[in-house]
Enzyme design. Structure first.
Site, PDB file in Angstrom:
ATOM      1  N   LYS A  30       0.853  -1.183   0.000  1.00  0.00           N
ATOM      2  CA  LYS A  30       0.000   0.000   0.000  1.00  0.00           C
ATOM      3  C   LYS A  30       0.898   1.245   0.000  1.00  0.00           C
ATOM      4  O   LYS A  30       1.541   1.557   1.010  1.00  0.00           O
ATOM      5  CB  LYS A  30      -0.920   0.035   1.216  1.00  0.00           C
ATOM      6  CG  LYS A  30      -1.704   1.345   1.325  1.00  0.00           C
ATOM      7  CD  LYS A  30      -2.489   1.470   2.607  1.00  0.00           C
ATOM      8  CE  LYS A  30      -2.601   2.891   3.100  1.00  0.00           C
ATOM      9  NZ  LYS A  30      -2.746   3.939   2.094  1.00  0.00           N
TER      10      LYS A  30
ATOM     11  N   GLY B 148       7.069   5.987   7.395  1.00  0.00           N
ATOM     12  CA  GLY B 148       5.978   6.941   7.542  1.00  0.00           C
ATOM     13  C   GLY B 148       6.094   7.664   8.863  1.00  0.00           C
ATOM     14  O   GLY B 148       7.183   7.800   9.426  1.00  0.00           O
ATOM     15  N   SER B 149       4.963   8.095   9.383  1.00  0.00           N
ATOM     16  CA  SER B 149       4.982   8.911  10.594  1.00  0.00           C
ATOM     17  C   SER B 149       5.151   8.054  11.844  1.00  0.00           C
ATOM     18  O   SER B 149       4.771   6.877  11.883  1.00  0.00           O
ATOM     19  CB  SER B 149       3.689   9.726  10.698  1.00  0.00           C
ATOM     20  OG  SER B 149       2.614   8.900  11.108  1.00  0.00           O
TER      21      SER B 149
ATOM     22  N   GLU C 193      10.911   2.821   9.640  1.00  0.00           N
ATOM     23  CA  GLU C 193      11.661   4.078   9.728  1.00  0.00           C
ATOM     24  C   GLU C 193      10.640   5.193   9.706  1.00  0.00           C
ATOM     25  O   GLU C 193       9.766   5.239   8.839  1.00  0.00           O
ATOM     26  CB  GLU C 193      12.643   4.200   8.560  1.00  0.00           C
ATOM     27  CG  GLU C 193      13.616   5.364   8.702  1.00  0.00           C
ATOM     28  CD  GLU C 193      13.185   6.568   7.889  1.00  0.00           C
ATOM     29  OE1 GLU C 193      12.937   7.628   8.526  1.00  0.00           O
ATOM     30  OE2 GLU C 193      13.095   6.472   6.664  1.00  0.00           O
TER      31      GLU C 193
ATOM     32  N   CYS D 178      13.014  12.721   5.492  1.00  0.00           N
ATOM     33  CA  CYS D 178      13.065  12.439   6.924  1.00  0.00           C
ATOM     34  C   CYS D 178      14.438  12.732   7.497  1.00  0.00           C
ATOM     35  O   CYS D 178      14.593  12.860   8.710  1.00  0.00           O
ATOM     36  CB  CYS D 178      12.634  11.006   7.229  1.00  0.00           C
ATOM     37  SG  CYS D 178      12.960   9.827   5.946  1.00  0.00           S
TER      38      CYS D 178
ATOM     39  N   GLU E  90       8.596  18.133  14.655  1.00  0.00           N
ATOM     40  CA  GLU E  90       8.849  17.866  13.244  1.00  0.00           C
ATOM     41  C   GLU E  90       7.781  18.557  12.395  1.00  0.00           C
ATOM     42  O   GLU E  90       6.580  18.359  12.595  1.00  0.00           O
ATOM     43  CB  GLU E  90       8.824  16.356  12.974  1.00  0.00           C
ATOM     44  CG  GLU E  90       9.196  16.012  11.545  1.00  0.00           C
ATOM     45  CD  GLU E  90       9.047  14.529  11.245  1.00  0.00           C
ATOM     46  OE1 GLU E  90       9.866  14.002  10.495  1.00  0.00           O
ATOM     47  OE2 GLU E  90       8.092  13.914  11.767  1.00  0.00           O
TER      48      GLU E  90
END
Length: 544
Positions: A213, A266-267, A294, A328, A426
């Protein structure tokens, strides 16, 4: 079946093309962009080798030109997730049994297809779908993805070559690396096409089957990755690409007994929620799922009084503002010694004044749009809050405009408070916060850097004093999984700097290394006794 111990081609990092005026690659890329703009494509899901379309079409608009529709993707639902799992499990036995060199050949071919006939198509798709300039797309969707595919094959061969060092006379000890029992879920981000390709491909290379996905904002380029894999000969059902909501995917996948692992970028919040869900459902699974992720970063650059200010200036501007700070690894907090600040400030303002902001098809634009309106609103609010705060100063940028695209001008905030909100939270955009510290308080600032953020992804020190470099490298050893000396804190290269961080930044399983591939196999030890014992008695049983 072929017989032999095979050596794989020695991987070499893919050369980065320059796209300089007059170059062949510049012309071919502009042609690919023009073709992409002229079309409105219908992007299917790929399940079991079939193109799946739905009644729900979602428009795809370039972030830098949100008035134009360049295609639609077919949004799925829970039933499509179940179909993808079923297709993966149906493909599993044949794929797992396929000789490793045959799997390797597929991904090596995919790398060559991206390096050759698909290079400009995948770069153009990344530029339009994710608003990357030509160079940022080249180092991502072409070079890094090619490197992942080629180096992973080498790492796979090295893993299979690791065998028990001792087989005593009369026995033969062997070690095999089995793929995980079940299917792997790859959940990939918007910001790197290379990551979107590597997360499912690395697991599949090791014999696993995958449900993939991607971020909705990366689907435009994800479909090119799938086209490449199909042309490279990836069997039906090995990787299944679905466009569904996160909750729908989670409801089906994390309740399935054959769920064996997740490969995630992702987050932090999403990753933590996934981990909790897996923990709550742990009794449902046939095996303990591998969790590889990560997430974010609040990445820093530390400028010492001994720094070369020109080196510092370049590292800061590139580290903070390439790809609009949406890496990131991007620098978002910088600590600068008071003794070098006046000169460095002047250099930063001089160069920032030359930055051009605009759409990707104009190659003179260094900065393009942020990914979507949600990001734009978050970033513009942070700028407005800074403007309204008398305790901070905006020394560059501070403007934004979403009339045609989601453009945020690269912005530099200076604060006396090392714990000011933009030094801690962030933002994931082109906003950099600077704190100027007294030179004699260097040791104190090391502690501040180490304790400011929950993250520990990347960091850098700019200094010429070797004692300072040594001290900093040790003091900040847990603050970054990728640490740079006299360089920006971005730009990890496969085969050179395996990438990943710890603390709140993830599991530090180092994409682009053997470490990561080991997470997608389960070893089995095999001992064969060549001359088996035929009597239970040992010599000590015998009487004197």
């Amino acid at each position: 079946m072929t017989k032999g111990f095979f050596n794989v081609p020695a991987p070499v990092n893919e050369p980065v093309l320059s796209y300089a005026p007059g170059s062949r690659e510049r012309s071919l890329l502009k042609e690919a962009i023009s073709i992409a703009y002229s079309e409105q494509i219908d992007i299917p899901m790929y399940i079991g080798g079939k193109e799946i379309r739905s009644d729900k079409k979602v428009e795809i608009r370039p972030p830098h030109n949100h008035q134009q529709v360049i295609g639609w993707y077919n949004a799925g639902e829970k039933k499509h997730v179940q179909q993808a799992i079923d297709a993966a499990l149906a493909a599993k036995e044949a794929w797992e049994a396929l000789a490793w060199e045959q799997r390797a050949a597929i991904f090596l071919k995919a790398a060559d297809l991206i390096a050759g006939p698909y290079r400009y198509k995948i770069n153009a798709a990344t530029m339009l779908g994710q608003s990357k300039n030509a160079y940022q797309a080249e180092i991502d969707s072409a070079c890094e993805l090619i490197d992942f595919l080629r180096f992973n094959v080498k790492y796979m061969a090295e893993i299979y070559g690791q065998q028990p060092p001792v087989s005593p006379r009369g026995s033969w000890n062997r070690l095999e690396q089995r793929p995980l029992e079940g299917f792997v879920f790859a959940l990939t981000p918007f910001n790197f096409t290379a990551i979107a390709g590597n997360l499912p491909a690395s697991a599949a290379l090791m014999g696993n089957v995958v449900v993939w996905k991607p971020s909705n904002a990366q689907i435009y380029a994800a479909r090119v990755i799938m086209e490449v894999l199909i042309e490279a000969g990836l069997p039906d059902g090995v990787i299944n690409l679905v466009y569904v909501s996160g909750p729908d995917a989670g409801d089906v996948i994390f309740n399935h007994p054959d769920f064996s692992g997740i490969h995630f970028t992702g987050s932090t919040g999403v990753f933590q929620d996934i981990w909790k869900t897996i923990g709550n459902n742990i009794h449902k699974y046939k095996s303990y799922p591998r969790i590889v992720g990560e997430t974010g970063g609040k990445d820093y650059i530390l400028v010492h009084g001994s720094a070369d200010v020109q080196v510092a200036n370049t590292a800061i501007l590139r580290g903070a503002f390439e790809y609009q700070g949406q890496k990131c690894s991007a620098a978002s907090r910088v600590y600068i010694a008071k003794s070098v600040w006046p000169e460095l400030r002047q250099l930063m303002q001089r160069d920032l004044a030359t930055f051009k902001v605009g759409p990707v098809e104009d190659f003179s634009n260094f900065v393009n749009a942020v990914i979507d309106e949600k990001s734009f609103n978050k970033l513009s609010k942070a700028i407005d809050d800074a403007k309204a705060d008398d305790s901070v100063e905006i020394i560059a940028g501070g403007s934004y405009d979403k009339s045609n695209g989601y453009f945020i001008e690269p912005t530099v905030i200076v604060t006396k408070d090392p714990y000011y909100i933009t030094m801690c939270d962030e933002l994931f955009g082109p906003i950099l916060t600077v704190h100027v510290y007294d030179d004699e308080e260097f040791d104190k600032i090391l502690n501040v850097i180490d304790n400011t953020s929950i993250y520990a992804l990347t960091g850098a020190v700019i200094a010429r004093d070797r004692y300072v470099i040594e001290k900093t490298t040790y003091a900040l050893r847990n603050s970054a999984g990728n640490f740079y000396i006299n360089d920006k804190c971005t730009g990890a290269v496969v085969g050179q700097q395996p990438f990943g961080g710890a603390r709140g930044s993830g599991t530090n399983d180092k994409a682009g290394s053997m470490i990561n591939l080991l997470r997608w196999v389960s070893p089995r030890t095999i001992k064969e006794t060549l001359d088996p014992a035929k009597d239970y008695r040992y010599p000590f049983h015998e009487e004197d």
